[in-house]
Motif scaffolding. Structure first.
Motif, PDB file in Angstrom:
ATOM      1  N   GLY A   1       0.809  -1.212   0.000  1.00  0.00           N
ATOM      2  CA  GLY A   1       0.000   0.000   0.000  1.00  0.00           C
ATOM      3  C   GLY A   1       0.839   1.257   0.000  1.00  0.00           C
ATOM      4  O   GLY A   1       0.419   2.291  -0.519  1.00  0.00           O
ATOM      5  N   GLN A   2       2.044   1.207   0.576  1.00  0.00           N
ATOM      6  CA  GLN A   2       2.882   2.394   0.666  1.00  0.00           C
ATOM      7  C   GLN A   2       4.096   2.334  -0.255  1.00  0.00           C
ATOM      8  O   GLN A   2       5.048   3.085  -0.080  1.00  0.00           O
TER       9      GLN A   2
ATOM     10  N   HIS B   1       1.559   8.279   8.127  1.00  0.00           N
ATOM     11  CA  HIS B   1       0.649   8.445   6.998  1.00  0.00           C
ATOM     12  C   HIS B   1       1.345   9.080   5.798  1.00  0.00           C
ATOM     13  O   HIS B   1       0.858   8.952   4.672  1.00  0.00           O
ATOM     14  N   LEU B   2       2.441   9.755   6.015  1.00  0.00           N
ATOM     15  CA  LEU B   2       3.190  10.375   4.927  1.00  0.00           C
ATOM     16  C   LEU B   2       4.573   9.725   4.840  1.00  0.00           C
ATOM     17  O   LEU B   2       5.288   9.679   5.849  1.00  0.00           O
TER      18      LEU B   2
ATOM     19  N   VAL C   1       4.348   9.261  -0.715  1.00  0.00           N
ATOM     20  CA  VAL C   1       3.145   8.436  -0.581  1.00  0.00           C
ATOM     21  C   VAL C   1       2.347   8.993   0.602  1.00  0.00           C
ATOM     22  O   VAL C   1       2.903   9.194   1.692  1.00  0.00           O
ATOM     23  N   TYR C   2       1.058   9.250   0.369  1.00  0.00           N
ATOM     24  CA  TYR C   2       0.191   9.714   1.456  1.00  0.00           C
ATOM     25  C   TYR C   2      -0.944   8.718   1.626  1.00  0.00           C
ATOM     26  O   TYR C   2      -1.645   8.377   0.668  1.00  0.00           O
ATOM     27  N   SER C   3      -1.142   8.255   2.870  1.00  0.00           N
ATOM     28  CA  SER C   3      -2.143   7.232   3.175  1.00  0.00           C
ATOM     29  C   SER C   3      -3.253   7.831   4.018  1.00  0.00           C
ATOM     30  O   SER C   3      -2.997   8.416   5.080  1.00  0.00           O
TER      31      SER C   3
ATOM     32  N   ARG D   1       0.214   8.156  -4.469  1.00  0.00           N
ATOM     33  CA  ARG D   1       1.664   8.144  -4.672  1.00  0.00           C
ATOM     34  C   ARG D   1       2.042   9.018  -5.867  1.00  0.00           C
ATOM     35  O   ARG D   1       1.269   9.180  -6.815  1.00  0.00           O
ATOM     36  N   ALA D   2       3.235   9.566  -5.797  1.00  0.00           N
ATOM     37  CA  ALA D   2       3.787  10.342  -6.911  1.00  0.00           C
ATOM     38  C   ALA D   2       5.293  10.180  -6.875  1.00  0.00           C
ATOM     39  O   ALA D   2       5.903  10.083  -5.794  1.00  0.00           O
TER      40      ALA D   2
END
Length: 864
Positions: free
Chosen positions: A58-59, A538-539, A564-566, A576-577
């Motif tokens: 996920g991350q 989370h970041l 990545v921000y969750s 994600r970028a």
């Protein structure tokens, strides 16, 4: 905590990162609960390929596909890599049944030169060809724990050529997964397949495993009778021409351009009939793959493990590159030693390829194009009084006459006669001449003793210019290490690697010689990555960079930055970028090839570059060489500097999430710009790199620049295109797990080559469909005893370009399925399945065979 059963049954929940969460109802206390963890296919999977350290999928900062052990077992093709086309963004290219390459994000080919393929981090390429032969040298399928595919550039961590992606196969650990597994299958095309894995612990500190298998079948053979593209054969005639034509899947259909002495044929090109692939392969049409892979692991301490691996593979298969090559008893040896701790490793491995023995009398591999051509160069035989071919054909001076020469002479004489008596009708004259030559001056006929003798001599002759024998004897050596520092501020990973190529072909592929040393080439690099989590994890921010040094190309720096921000307390929505820059080193073939394919000579381009003239000049000869017109040569001038590294800058955004319970989505978009794009270029030049004089061009022109004795030829090189190339694409995966009995999934991939206006004579080799999608269902029924999966794949038509053949690959629709029923007391699963069940057109490489229907039944024995 003690369970309370006074109020009724309780539910035991078992979860572990990377595995499915399972719920087990209990009505009473039970001390003998047995539960097998199943690898997860959703957000709690663990991947290592994306960042070279373990992290939740996920991350992950880039687009990654992970196949669990169960998904690997569902692949229905004989080769693992050939079945990856059912997943998002992955293109596969099969040269034959057991030879497949993969790619992501465009620029697909049968050679996979823009991606790297690793098995437990060992590069599985065949060093002589800079190519991956599917899973030929990879992990035996029963030993595969998972497969991870990184989409897009990854040079910041993996070095050059991790340009468009990385495929990493992870094998099973003998400490964690001991037992015996055997799979036996049989199917159509006389397919027989046997696979085995055995692993055991010897005490608490030593574990051993051995895996391998054998697959045999009747191979797919190419039969494309379309005319070879004029980009590759500029003077080719149209398909069906009575002058003959160069067909894609015929070999030895070489042409002869008649000069003024040809009479009515002057200026026309006549092609020999040639031979089909089936005729040339003859009794070698069986394909096989044999492999064995023993491994020993020792726990030196509780935190230090040593591993020694060896892999051997042997295959009969067909590979397509500049020609089509039949590999007979070819393969590779690979050995590795590794030390690893909790957060570090040091490893070294070596790969040595082979293509049969160097002794010309032993079996070995051969070039189908050379074989077809040299069969025509044999001295022609005529029938004696008994009808046997025993009389050598000679001319008036007693000089031996080849089959090709006899055919062309007979054709020309009959053409001029027919032209004069048929009202100057060129097509009628050509048909009369062709029919007459085929009857009165036939080539060696397949199935005859004379053909078999000549074929055997040619395929075992390693002399360049005389035989078709291909000898591979190259070595790849690599050493690498990595250490990860975990601290409260950030996680830092550093590593370094060195690799050396020792290229050998006895002059059959490279510019080496039989008695000379192997060609040496090296590269090395070091990398670092820093990652930091913020906002209660989370970041996630990460940056990586790698510096590589190349023997022929200097130094290059590859950076990557990502965020990545969750969202949500369980991090079920992840944005994600990333930005990545990657470099691609030209393949070893691009650097050192020396291969005369008749219509052109292929040369490496890492020295002083080349000077010459563009190929359209040929159509203006000989008039342009007249004394009053030689100044016009300047209008056709061509020049190329030595090769440089190709660079890509890639921007990517993506979203991976669990939208609602059991509904998962993964979507991504990328935009790439390429600088110093590597493509192929044909031109007329001297093989030493100098620009030909008008006299040299004039001397070469009557033979259409195909005479191997001349220094002025049509030359083909890899070169950098002096323009920026752009591409973009997107992908979408959706999966909904209704219940263990039914999961429905689908994916869509879009790829677009934005740059359209390439320079004249340049081939981009994008070779990727703009649109494709998959729809699949799978599940477990009858208390998980019955398993099934079904996948429908649709691929849009696209232009396929290569140095061997260029043409349109038509739309493909395939249906794959597999079903299995497990007899638990017998530890046995009965299986049946197949790929391309409807036997629909399924061409993946233009010039290669159609990948037809394969069905099978079998048994799987699995004793833990």
């Amino acid at each position: 905590m003690k369970a309370d059963f006074s109020k009724g049954p309780v539910t035991l929940t078992v979860s572990f990162i990377g595995y499915e969460t399972q719920e087990l109802p209990l009505s009473a206390a039970d001390n003998a609960i047995s539960l097998t963890l199943r690898p997860s296919a959703v957000l709690d999977q663990v991947v290592v390929a994306a960042s070279r350290v373990e992290e939740s999928i996920g991350q992950v900062p880039v687009t990654v596909e992970k196949l669990s052990q169960r998904q690997v077992e569902q692949i229905t093709t004989p080769d693992l890599v050939a079945g990856l086309g059912r997943f998002k963004g992955i293109d596969v290219s099969s040269s034959s049944m057991l030879t497949t390459s993969f790619s992501t994000r465009g620029f697909n080919s049968s050679r996979s030169e823009r991606v790297i393929q690793l098995a437990d981090y060992m590069d599985t390429q065949v060093p002589s060809l800079s190519s991956y032969f599917g899973n030929l040298l990879g992990t035996p399928v029963l030993d595969v724990a998972s497969v991870e595919i990184v989409h897009g550039p990854a040079s910041a961590l993996y070095g050059a050529n991790a340009f468009n992606g990385v495929l990493l196969t992870n094998s099973k650990d003998p400490f964690r997964d001991p037992g015996l597994t055997v799979r036996l299958r049989g199917g159509n095309r006389s397919m027989l397949d046997g696979q085995l894995r055995y692993a055991t612990k010897i005490g608490e500190r030593v574990a051993f495993k051995i895996s391998g298998g054998a697959t045999t079948a009747n191979d797919f053979l190419a039969d494309n009778q379309s005319a070879t593209s004029t980009l590759i054969e500029p003077g080719n005639n149209a398909a069906g021409s009575n002058l003959g034509y160069d067909a894609v899947s015929r070999y030895g259909d070489v042409g002869n351009t008649f000069t003024a002495t040809g009479g009515a044929l002057a200026g026309k090109t006549v092609f020999l009939p040639g031979y089909s692939e089936a005729e040339l392969v003859a009794d070698d049409n069986k394909t096989h793959s044999y492999k064995i892979a023993p491994s020993l692991a020792v726990l030196l301490t509780s935190n230090l493990k040593a591993t020694i691996d060896y892999r051997y593979t042997n295959a009969n298969t067909t590979y397509q590159s500049a020609s089509r090559y039949r590999f007979v008893n070819s393969g590779a040896h690979q050995a590795r030693v590794q030390l690893e701790g909790n957060n570090w490793f040091v490893r070294g491995f070596t790969t040595r390829d082979y293509s049969g023995g160097r002794d010309p009398q032993t079996d070995g591999s051969y070039n189908l194009g050379f074989l077809g051509g040299f069969l025509q160069a044999q001295q022609a035989l005529a029938k004696d009084a008994n009808g046997n071919l025993t009389i050598p054909v000679v001319d008036a001076t007693g000089r031996a006459v080849s089959y090709a020469e006899r055919y062309f002479n007979t054709y020309a004489i009959r053409y001029n006669q027919a032209y004069a008596t048929n009202g100057n009708n060129t097509d009628a004259a050509a048909k009369t001449a062709r029919d007459f030559a085929n009857t009165n001056a036939p080539l060696l006929q397949p199935g005859t003793k004379e053909f078999d003798v000549a074929r055997n001599q040619i395929i075992h002759n390693p002399t360049p210019g005389q035989g078709a024998r291909l000898i591979l004897r190259s070595i790849l050596n690599e050493g690498s290490g990595q250490y990860t520092f975990n601290n409260s501020f950030a996680d830092v990973t550093v590593g370094a690697a060195y690799r050396q190529f020792l290229l050998g072909s006895d002059g059959s592929l490279f510019e080496d010689t039989r008695d000379g040393e192997r060609i040496k080439n090296y590269e090395y690099g070091a990398y670092a990555q820093v990652s930091k989590t913020l906002l209660d994890d989370h970041l996630k921010l990460a940056a990586a960079g790698r510096v590589d040094r190349f023997q022929n190309f200097g130094t290059a720096f590859s950076p990557r930055a990502s965020v990545v921000y969750s969202l949500g307390p369980d991090k079920l929505q992840n944005f994600r970028a990333s930005f990545s820059r990657a470099f691609r080193a030209p393949t070893q073939n691009d650097q050192y090839i020396k291969l005369d394919v008749g219509r052109a000579i292929l040369l490496g381009n890492v020295r002083g570059g080349f000077q010459g003239y563009t190929t359209p000049l040929a159509s203006q000869l000989p008039g342009i060489l007249a004394p009053t017109r030689t100044a016009e040569l300047a209008g056709y001038e061509y020049s190329s500097a030595a090769l440089k590294l190709e660079e890509v800058n890639s921007y990517e955004v993506g979203y991976r999430a669990q939208l609602v319970k059991k509904l998962y989505i993964d979507v991504d978009y990328f935009y790439n710009t390429y600088n110093n794009f590597i493509a192929t270029q044909n031109f007329i030049g001297n093989i030493d790199g100098s620009r030909p004089t008008a006299a040299q061009i004039g001397a070469a022109a009557p033979g259409r620049f195909q005479n191997s004795a001349l220094s002025t030829r049509v030359i083909q090189i890899a070169t950098n295109v002096n323009q920026q190339v752009k591409s973009q694409g997107a992908g979408l995966t959706l999966s909904y797990a209704f219940a263990p009995a039914l999961t429905v999934s689908g994916n869509y991939s879009y790829n677009d080559l934005i740059t359209k206006d390439f320079k004249v004579g340049t081939q981009s080799f994008f070779n990727t469909p703009r649109n494709k999608f998959n729809l699949g269902v799978d599940g477990l029924l009858l208390d998980r005893a019955l398993s099934y999966n079904l996948n429908y794949r649709w691929v849009d038509s696209f232009l396929y370009e290569s140095t061997f053949a260029t043409g349109t690959v038509p739309t493909a629709q395939t249906l794959d399925a597999q079903v299995g029923y497990t007899l638990k007391p017998l530890h046995t699963t009965v299986q049946a399945g197949g790929t391309n069940l409807l036997d629909a057109p399924n061409l993946q490489v233009y010039g290669a065979p159609n990948y037809g229907r394969l069905v099978y039944v079998g048994l799987l024995f699995d004793i833990k």
